[in-house]
Scaffold this active site. Structure first.
Site: not given
Ligand code: MSP
Length: 507
Positions: A17, A128, A143, A146
């Protein structure tokens, strides 16, 4: 002189991305600039294919980790040419040569006394692939990156004696204040070190998708050690860039190690600024010169990431506007080192006002005037002293900025000259001069100054806008790209050729 720059190697658990494109473009700008200086240059990117995130993603898709890795590594590999990245090699951590080299280096680390057996317990984020320190855990045991729940993990591990490097790392940061930049990241890494280093797991017991530990086949190496070492292992088996002389080409490790720059995102600072130098010390290898830490591309205030589902697709942007436009936008709008919001509106604004108007129009107008008033031919002579003054020392200044990875600052410096040339056209109004035979000499000087000014900025813009810069230099009949050519007046342009719009507005 040699120059070696790396990007992080990208996880193959998801497709590329814009965040990945950002780092690769930044590294590419640096690599191209150093090639312009005539330095032996090596630019490495690649994919990080082992570890839990990849194994989990493959499992969710019902395919093997190798299949997922093969599939997504291809997509990352394909991204490079699409964004005009001129990487010299693309490493995959499943390359057998890499895996063997990881085993060798980490065996040496063990022989040097920095590995021991123990049990690890802690809060772990599978995305991670990392155990979290106490101060890195969000409320609700999530996290912070995330936003997923952390899991309590306990397992037998071999440990890397990170704590043994406490003093040496502190000394490193004191001696080399430019080891990590920007300063805020240097401070962050140093305070992490000063807060007291604890040993970290070097191997995973429960996982099979990784580089096997040669002294204990029930373990694989923890993916971060495998991944970090790619910066070093790649040089042992990558083909030599064709521009190197025979001696440089015969041993890339000797020519390029240690790396000059590791470009990384801020989320992977600790691995690079703390674990990595410690690991290299433990293996008796030289440390990189600089780690430069960039921020995140944000969309709607959040890190753009596949797992958060808020990504701007680089391929769509490139299809419509071309790679140069994307490169320019990212390097201009998101100062390297800071977080920056990206949006389609901001992209279109930059494209229109700066690429299409400031640069594209300047080039088309100038070439059109030279064709109309002088049949495409320039009369040799001096450039206007007023403009010359504003270009003095420019290429040296750009080199200084790029030596510090200040890519956005360098681009602004160049753009000030693009604007200067636009003002110059307005001030001198060549269309008025053309009406007056007595001022033919002035018109010649103005056209020459404009063409030469455009040529100069274009040589400097080449690392950012490789495709358009080459087209423009061809139209000016002065294709030379070396940095020595970025001195105003060194061009010797004789004849210009018609140029299709560089950045068309109706795309
Ligand atoms: N595989 C590890 C790196 C190992 S390097 C020895 C990894 N991979 S990653 O694919 O998750 O991220 C790679 C890089 O992309 C990181 O530097 C990360 O910061 C960057 N980006 C991912 N999303 C990003 C943004 N939204 N914005 C800018 N860069 C970000 O970490």
């Amino acid at each position: 002189m040699s120059f070696y720059v790396t990007t992080p190697i990208y996880y193959v658990n998801a497709a590329p991305h814009l965040g990945h494109a950002y780092t690769t473009i930044a590294a590419d700008v640096m690599a191209r600039h150093h090639r312009q200086r005539g330095e032996a240059t090596f630019f490495l990117t690649g994919t990080d294919e082992h570890g839990e995130p990849v194994a989990d993603a493959a499992h969710a898709l019902g395919i093997s980790p190798q299949e997922l890795a093969d599939r997504n590594a291809e997509r990352f590999k394909a991204l490079a040419p699409q964004i005009e990245a001129s990487n010299d090699f693309f490493i995959r951590t499943t390359d057998p040569q890499h895996m063997a080299a990881v085993q060798q280096v980490l065996t040496r680390v063990r022989e040097n006394g920095f590995v021991y057996q123990g049990t690890y317990e802690g809060w772990y984020c599978p995305r991670c692939a990392d155990f979290k320190a106490e101060n890195e855990i969000d409320e609700d045991l999530r996290c912070p990156i995330h936003h997923i729940e952390l899991t309590r993990e306990q397992e037998d591990s071999y440990f890397f004696k990170l704590s043994a490097f406490q003093e040496r790392l502190e000394a490193l940061f004191v001696e080399r204040e430019d080891f990590v930049a920007p300063r805020s990241r240097y401070n962050e890494a140093l305070s992490f070190i000063r807060s007291g280093l604890r040993d970290v797991p070097l191997t995973r017991h429960k996982l099979t998708w990784g580089v096997p530990v040669p002294w204990d086949e029930e373990h694989v190496f923890y993916v971060w050690f495998d991944a970090l070492l790619s910066y070093y292992t790649a040089l042992a088996y990558a083909p030599a860039p064709p521009t190197l002389d025979a001696e440089q080409a015969s041993n890339l490790t000797k020519t390029f190690w240690p790396a000059n720059y590791h470009l990384i995102g801020k989320d992977i600072l600790r691995f690079h600024a703390v674990y990595w130098p410690a690991l290299l010390m433990a293996a008796e290898l030289e440390l990189p010169e600089h780690i430069f830490v960039h921020g995140f591309l944000l969309m709607d205030g959040e890190k753009m990431s596949k797992s958060l589902g808020n990504v701007l697709d680089p391929f769509t942007v490139i299809e419509r506007f071309g790679a140069d436009a994307l490169r320019f936008y990212l390097m201009r709008d998101v100062p390297l080192g800071q977080d920056g919001s990206v949006s389609t509106a901001a992209f279109e604004q930059r494209y229109e006002t700066e690429l299409a108007n400031d640069l594209g129009n300047l080039a088309s107008r100038t070439i059109a005037m030279i064709s109309r008033y002088r049949g495409g031919t320039l009369v040799p002579g001096e450039v206007d002293p007023a403009v010359r003054e504003d270009f003095l020392g420019l290429s040296e200044r750009i080199s200084e900025c790029l030596d510090r990875a200040e890519l956005t600052v360098a681009l602004e410096e160049i753009w000030q000259r693009v604007r200067r040339l636009n003002r110059y056209v307005e001030e001198q109004a060549p269309w008025q001069l053309a009406k007056d035979e007595a001022r033919a000499g002035d018109l010649d000087r103005v056209l020459r100054t404009l063409a030469e000014g455009i040529r100069t900025v274009t040589v400097l813009l080449w690392p950012y806008l490789p495709v358009s810069a080459e087209r423009l230099l061809d139209a000016l009949g002065a294709p030379g790209l070396s940095l020595a050519r970025a001195a105003l007046g060194s061009g010797g342009i004789e004849h210009v050729n018609p140029l299709e719009p560089l950045f068309p507005k109706d795309v």
